[in-house]
Motif scaffolding. Sequence first.
Motif, PDB file in Angstrom:
ATOM      1  N   SER B  30       0.832  -1.194   0.000  1.00 20.04           N
ATOM      2  CA  SER B  30       0.000   0.000   0.000  1.00 20.04           C
ATOM      3  C   SER B  30       0.877   1.258   0.000  1.00 20.04           C
ATOM      4  CB  SER B  30      -0.897  -0.013   1.239  1.00 20.04           C
ATOM      5  OG  SER B  30      -1.747   1.103   1.235  1.00 20.04           O
ATOM      6  N   THR B  55      -9.839   7.879   0.531  1.00 21.46           N
ATOM      7  CA  THR B  55      -9.310   7.738  -0.835  1.00 21.46           C
ATOM      8  C   THR B  55      -9.422   9.029  -1.632  1.00 21.46           C
ATOM      9  OG1 THR B  55     -11.448   6.901  -1.543  1.00 21.46           O
ATOM     10  CG2 THR B  55      -9.787   5.269  -0.936  1.00 21.46           C
ATOM     11  N   LYS B  69      -7.318   1.979  -6.091  1.00 21.68           N
ATOM     12  CA  LYS B  69      -6.443   0.813  -6.047  1.00 21.68           C
ATOM     13  C   LYS B  69      -6.673  -0.094  -7.246  1.00 21.68           C
ATOM     14  CE  LYS B  69      -4.963  -2.870  -2.921  1.00 21.68           C
ATOM     15  NZ  LYS B  69      -5.164  -3.508  -1.608  1.00 21.68           N
ATOM     16  N   THR B  72      -4.876   1.405 -10.014  1.00 29.28           N
ATOM     17  CA  THR B  72      -3.536   1.884  -9.609  1.00 29.28           C
ATOM     18  C   THR B  72      -3.303   3.311 -10.087  1.00 29.28           C
ATOM     19  OG1 THR B  72      -2.426   0.906 -11.556  1.00 29.28           O
ATOM     20  CG2 THR B  72      -2.547  -0.433  -9.547  1.00 29.28           C
TER      21      THR B  72
END
Lengths: 112, 115
Positions: B30, B55, B69, B72
């Motif tokens: 992470s 986020t 995520k 990416t």
Amino acid sequence: DTAVSQTPKYLVTQMGNDKSIKCEQNLGHDTMYWYKQDSKKFLKIMFSYNNKELIINETVPNRFSPKSPDKAHLNLHINSLELGDSAVYFCASKTQGAETQYFGPGTRLLVL
Amino acid sequence: AQSVTQLDSHVSVSEGTPVLLRCNYSSSYSPSLFWYVQHPNKGLQLLLKYTSAATLVKGINGFEAEFKKSETSFHLTKPSAHMSDAAEYFCVVSDRQDSSYKLIFGSGTRLLVRP
């Protein structure tokens, strides 16, 4: 009340000379860095010191020698300057364990 | 190894229109991600940072970035560009592999704002 300061701001010198760049931070940080920004704006780390101890040396030529007299200062001495050393050199600092780095205004080095 | 890729070397927008600066990262764990801005002949200023909390991250001067995520990505946005936003923007990842936390910079995106 500047947080991270560098001297000089501009440096113009001849090939083969030896010069130093100084960095000071008044943030109480214990980790300091030198980064080099080339003519294409690409930034890459050179050195890092934590509590006056060298912890990163990114395959920088031996002509470059950092010195940290205390936690608040990290100086960069460059011997036998070459044309390719022309760049902007940034100093940065942070608190140990933290990830955010605070940058100085940069020193613009031009080797003729 | 950690890395970031800035997909555009130059972005040009008209004043008052939205800004989108794209960044993709590569990390085996992470990451902590940052956006820094560099105005002409100036130093680097931190715009915002993501460190595994919310986020959607809000930064200074109306900028924000969203950590995705699944993609990416960590794209930087602003709803309405101002002339003073013209600068070089760097997407940055912090390398946590050792305690040094060195920063790894993307190649930069130059933002041009047309009147």
